[in-house]
Design a protein around this motif. Structure first.
Motif: not given
Length: 163
Positions: A60, A63, A67, A84, A86-87, A93, A95, A108
Motif C-alpha cells: 500500500v 491511503k 479520491h 483508496m 494505492r498499489l 488501487a 477502492h 483496479c
C-alpha cells in the motif's frame, strides 16, 4: 515472583501484528491476514479481459479517503474511488466500487461497501498486498517455502517460538 512471570510472558507477545492483504482473482475475494490468520474477507471485482488486474507483490503506497480518478472516465477523469489504497503509481488501487459477481474494472480492485471501509481502516501504508490468480496456490507455496510459516496443511495457524 508471580509478577516477574507475568512480565516475562508479556515480553514474548509481539507489540504489532504482521499484516498482509491477499487478493484471489479466481475467487474474486480479498483477505486480510494478521499473523497468518484471516481476520476478515470480502468480495471484489478485478479487471476485465484486456485490462486485467496485474498479479504480483505490492505494498500500500498511499491511503486516501476521498479520491477522484485522474484517468477514468476518459479523457479528464473524475470517477469516485473512495477508500483508496494505492498499489502502483500507474493507476492500480483497491477502492470502493461496484462489485458484480465477475471482473468488471479497468484493472483496479473494487471492494464492496462496508468491506472497503473496513479494509481502509485496517490497512496501513506499507502493508504488503499479494494479487494472485489462485491464492490457494500462493498460500501453499508460502507455507512450504517457509515451514515455520503461518499456515499448516490443515489450515490451522502455527505459532513457533525460537530461542
Amino acid at each position: 515472583m508471580q509478577l516477574l512471570g507475568v512480565f516475562l510472558l508479556l515480553l514474548m507477545i509481539p507489540l504489532w501484528a504482521s499484516k498482509e492483504i491477499v487478493v484471489d482473482l479466481s475467487e474474486q475475494r480479498a483477505y486480510a491476514y494478521e499473523d497468518g490468520y484471516v481476520v476478515f474477507s470480502g468480495r471484489i471485482s478485478s479487471g476485465v479481459e484486456g485490462r486485467e488486474t496485474p498479479e504480483g507483490s505490492f505494498r500500500v503506497l498511499e491511503k486516501k479517503r476521498y479520491h477522484l480518478s485522474n484517468m477514468w472516465p476518459r479523457p479528464n477523469g473524475g470517477a469516485k474511488m473512495h477508500y483508496m489504497l494505492r498499489l502502483t503509481y500507474d493507476g492500480i488501487a483497491m477502492h470502493l466500487g461496484y462489485v458484480p459477481d465477475r471482473p468488471a474494472s479497468h484493472g483496479c480492485i473494487r471492494m464492496q461497501n462496508g468491506f472497503a471501509q473496513k479494509m481502509f481502516a485496517w490497512a496501513e501504508v506499507g502493508t504488503p498486498v499479494t494479487v494472485e490468480g489462485d491464492a490457494q496456490e500462493y498460500l501453499y507455496r508460502k507455507h512450504t517455502e517457509h515451514p515455520g510459516g503461518t499456515l499448516s496443511d490443515d489450515a490451522y495457524g502455527v505459532i513457533d517460538f525460537h530461542d
